[in-house]
Write an enzyme that holds these catalytic residues in place. Structure first.
Site, PDB file in Angstrom:
ATOM      1  N   GLU A 164      18.892  20.361 -13.933  1.00  0.00           N
ATOM      2  CA  GLU A 164      19.646  19.701 -15.246  1.00  0.00           C
ATOM      3  C   GLU A 164      18.751  19.069 -16.042  1.00  0.00           C
ATOM      4  OE1 GLU A 164      22.797  19.947 -15.805  1.00  0.00           O
ATOM      5  OE2 GLU A 164      22.882  18.363 -17.290  1.00  0.00           O
ATOM      6  N   ARG A 214       5.532  11.978 -16.201  1.00  0.00           N
ATOM      7  CA  ARG A 214       4.959  10.867 -16.726  1.00  0.00           C
ATOM      8  C   ARG A 214       3.565  10.934 -15.889  1.00  0.00           C
ATOM      9  NH1 ARG A 214       3.477   9.604 -12.170  1.00  0.00           N
ATOM     10  NH2 ARG A 214       4.430   7.953 -10.878  1.00  0.00           N
ATOM     11  N   SER A 270      -1.103   0.630 -13.019  1.00  0.00           N
ATOM     12  CA  SER A 270      -0.474   1.113 -11.941  1.00  0.00           C
ATOM     13  C   SER A 270      -1.220   1.821 -10.846  1.00  0.00           C
ATOM     14  CB  SER A 270       0.946   1.958 -12.089  1.00  0.00           C
ATOM     15  OG  SER A 270       1.909   1.399 -13.110  1.00  0.00           O
ATOM     16  N   LYS A 277      -2.013   0.391  -7.401  1.00  0.00           N
ATOM     17  CA  LYS A 277      -1.811   1.212  -6.043  1.00  0.00           C
ATOM     18  C   LYS A 277      -3.134   1.013  -5.325  1.00  0.00           C
ATOM     19  CE  LYS A 277       1.176   4.659  -4.654  1.00  0.00           C
ATOM     20  NZ  LYS A 277       2.236   5.688  -4.651  1.00  0.00           N
ATOM     21  N   GLU A 310       3.122  14.770  -7.809  1.00  0.00           N
ATOM     22  CA  GLU A 310       4.041  14.386  -6.931  1.00  0.00           C
ATOM     23  C   GLU A 310       5.752  14.901  -7.703  1.00  0.00           C
ATOM     24  OE1 GLU A 310       5.766  10.434  -4.650  1.00  0.00           O
ATOM     25  OE2 GLU A 310       6.308  10.434  -6.915  1.00  0.00           O
ATOM     26  N   HIS A 362      14.531   0.330  -8.687  1.00  0.00           N
ATOM     27  CA  HIS A 362      13.283   0.148  -8.841  1.00  0.00           C
ATOM     28  C   HIS A 362      13.116  -0.985  -9.933  1.00  0.00           C
ATOM     29  CE1 HIS A 362       9.448   1.290 -10.699  1.00  0.00           C
ATOM     30  NE2 HIS A 362       9.407   2.044  -9.839  1.00  0.00           N
TER      31      HIS A 362
HETATM   32  P1  0O2 Z   1       6.222   4.207  -8.912  1.00  0.00           P
HETATM   33  O1  0O2 Z   1       6.305   2.833  -9.799  1.00  0.00           O
HETATM   34  O2  0O2 Z   1       7.692   4.734  -8.971  1.00  0.00           O
HETATM   35  O3  0O2 Z   1       5.282   5.122  -9.150  1.00  0.00           O
HETATM   36  P2  0O2 Z   1       2.722   6.774  -1.507  1.00  0.00           P
HETATM   37  O4  0O2 Z   1       2.890   7.174  -2.875  1.00  0.00           O
HETATM   38  O5  0O2 Z   1       2.375   7.850  -0.712  1.00  0.00           O
HETATM   39  O6  0O2 Z   1       1.519   5.594  -1.522  1.00  0.00           O
HETATM   40  P3  0O2 Z   1       4.921   6.289   0.048  1.00  0.00           P
HETATM   41  O7  0O2 Z   1       6.010   5.052   0.119  1.00  0.00           O
HETATM   42  O8  0O2 Z   1       4.371   6.696   1.271  1.00  0.00           O
HETATM   43  O9  0O2 Z   1       3.586   5.894  -1.029  1.00  0.00           O
HETATM   44  O10 0O2 Z   1       5.467   7.388  -0.645  1.00  0.00           O
HETATM   45  P4  0O2 Z   1       6.848   7.541  -0.920  1.00  0.00           P
HETATM   46  O11 0O2 Z   1       7.813   7.090  -0.065  1.00  0.00           O
HETATM   47  O12 0O2 Z   1       7.068   9.350  -1.073  1.00  0.00           O
HETATM   48  O13 0O2 Z   1       7.353   7.220  -2.441  1.00  0.00           O
HETATM   49  C1  0O2 Z   1       6.575   7.604  -3.608  1.00  0.00           C
HETATM   50  C2  0O2 Z   1       7.324   7.247  -4.883  1.00  0.00           C
HETATM   51  O14 0O2 Z   1       8.891   7.209  -4.405  1.00  0.00           O
HETATM   52  C3  0O2 Z   1       7.466   5.804  -5.069  1.00  0.00           C
HETATM   53  O15 0O2 Z   1       6.216   5.553  -6.118  1.00  0.00           O
HETATM   54  C4  0O2 Z   1       8.564   5.309  -5.843  1.00  0.00           C
HETATM   55  O16 0O2 Z   1       8.570   6.353  -7.337  1.00  0.00           O
HETATM   56  C5  0O2 Z   1       9.643   6.478  -5.133  1.00  0.00           C
HETATM   57  N1  0O2 Z   1      10.124   5.792  -4.226  1.00  0.00           N
HETATM   58  C6  0O2 Z   1       9.805   5.574  -2.785  1.00  0.00           C
HETATM   59  N2  0O2 Z   1      10.691   4.769  -2.229  1.00  0.00           N
HETATM   60  C7  0O2 Z   1      11.433   4.327  -3.242  1.00  0.00           C
HETATM   61  C8  0O2 Z   1      12.524   3.179  -3.061  1.00  0.00           C
HETATM   62  O17 0O2 Z   1      13.003   2.623  -2.071  1.00  0.00           O
HETATM   63  N3  0O2 Z   1      13.182   2.756  -4.184  1.00  0.00           N
HETATM   64  C9  0O2 Z   1      12.938   3.507  -5.288  1.00  0.00           C
HETATM   65  N4  0O2 Z   1      13.510   3.125  -6.656  1.00  0.00           N
HETATM   66  N5  0O2 Z   1      11.782   4.474  -5.553  1.00  0.00           N
HETATM   67  C10 0O2 Z   1      11.321   4.657  -4.226  1.00  0.00           C
HETATM   68  P5  0O2 Z   1       5.771   4.310  -6.161  1.00  0.00           P
HETATM   69  O18 0O2 Z   1       4.219   4.402  -6.423  1.00  0.00           O
HETATM   70  O19 0O2 Z   1       5.903   3.307  -5.121  1.00  0.00           O
HETATM   71  O20 0O2 Z   1       6.315   3.586  -7.578  1.00  0.00           O
END
Ligand code: 0O2
Length: 276
Positions: A41, A46, A52, A56, A140, A156
């Site tokens: 859709e 970004r 950030s 991280k 990603e 978020h």
């Molecule tokens: P941002 O600010 O969006 O970039 P990793 O990335 O591998 O260190 P993880 O948790 O193993 O971290 O990877 P995962 O679960 O695939 O999460 C990657 C991204 O998915 C996050 O990036 C978020 O964008 C999104 N995400 C994961 N879990 C949640 C959640 O519970 N709520 C929301 N709203 N988004 C989520 P970042 O870097 O954490 O954040």
């Protein structure tokens, strides 16, 4: 790290996000041009901000000279779909592509996160060509429905506002909202065919009306005012009735009139070698 060095590091990621967005947007156009439903859709992209990335890297104990290997979401693409089924169709499309090599997949739709978060995540390798040669970067790709996107955007913001310590009451509400999103997606999937039919017919009408208006505009250059007024009146009355069949017939009629003028102008070129 100096700003110039950050620029050099991030530049291939910017190129990668730009290219992938063009490619997915082009896929949407290809589906539409074939008159087919697009499982995509909307596409967003970004490059993670420097702050950030640093946050991280600190959180994950990654030294700055290892960020490109260890942080896999410096380049991020988000694909928004209408229905849950579309998400898996998009994953299949990506699996078949030669320019994106899947490194990792996470299905947070069948395995919802504790927070209520749902999306399908892919980490892919993508190669960009830069002045210094080619470079493979990680990207990603998050794929989710419109409803999932609404929920995760709000959640978020709450995480950001409360610095990760969202009050229990709000977490409960978010959790209830996540359940509602599941139901919303299920209900929309159940009436998917009807929704698609309605959208198809809307698209067909819009494209037919655009064709008709283009035809009328072209004809306005060759026919006299009286004839143009007649055509315009006929169009207004057919358009009022919203009858697709009549609109299609009218469009064919205009095509024929336009064609006859086109033939006349061609024959005048053939006979005299130049336009009269
Ligand atoms: P941002 O600010 O969006 O970039 P990793 O990335 O591998 O260190 P993880 O948790 O193993 O971290 O990877 P995962 O679960 O695939 O999460 C990657 C991204 O998915 C996050 O990036 C978020 O964008 C999104 N995400 C994961 N879990 C949640 C959640 O519970 N709520 C929301 N709203 N988004 C989520 P970042 O870097 O954490 O954040």
């Amino acid at each position: 790290m100096e700003t110039q060095l950050w620029r050099e590091i991030l530049s291939p990621y910017e190129l990668c996000v730009d290219e992938i967005m063009v490619k997915f947007n082009h896929l949407i156009d290809e589906f539409k041009n074939k008159g087919e439903y697009s499982p995509i859709e909307q596409v967003q992209g970004r490059v993670k901000s420097i702050s950030s990335i640093i946050d991280k890297a600190q959180k994950k104990n990654v030294p700055l000279d290892r960020i490109e290997e260890e942080i896999d979401d410096i380049a991020g693409i988000r694909i928004i779909c209408q229905f849950v089924e579309d998400i898996y169709a998009v994953v299949d499309i990506i699996r078949q592509r030669k320019d994106m090599i899947i490194k990792e997949e996470k299905d947070y739709i069948n395995h919802m996160k504790k927070s209520g978060y749902r999306s399908y995540h892919l980490i892919v390798y993508y190669t960009v060509e830069t002045l210094s040669g080619h470079k493979q970067v990680q990207v990603e790709i998050q794929i989710r429905t419109l409803a999932m996107n609404f929920w995760s955007t709000i959640e978020h913001s709450m995480q950001y506002k409360y610095k990760g310590a969202v009050p229990l009451d709000i977490r409960r509400r978010l959790s209830r909202a996540a359940d509602a999103v599941i139901i919303l997606d299920q209900e929309m999937s159940a009436i998917k065919n009807e929704i698609k039919e309605a959208q198809d017919s809307f698209r067909m009408k819009a494209s037919m009306v655009a064709d008709i208006l283009t035809n009328i505009h072209s004809l306005s250059k060759v026919i006299d005012e009286e004839e143009l007024n007649e055509i315009q009146k006929e169009f207004d009355s057919i358009y009022k009735d919203q009858n697709m069949e009549e609109l299609a017939k009218f469009n064919q009629k205009l095509d024929k009139i336009a064609e006859s003028y086109h033939l006349q102008s061609l024959s005048s070129i053939n006979n005299f070698g130049f336009r009269r």
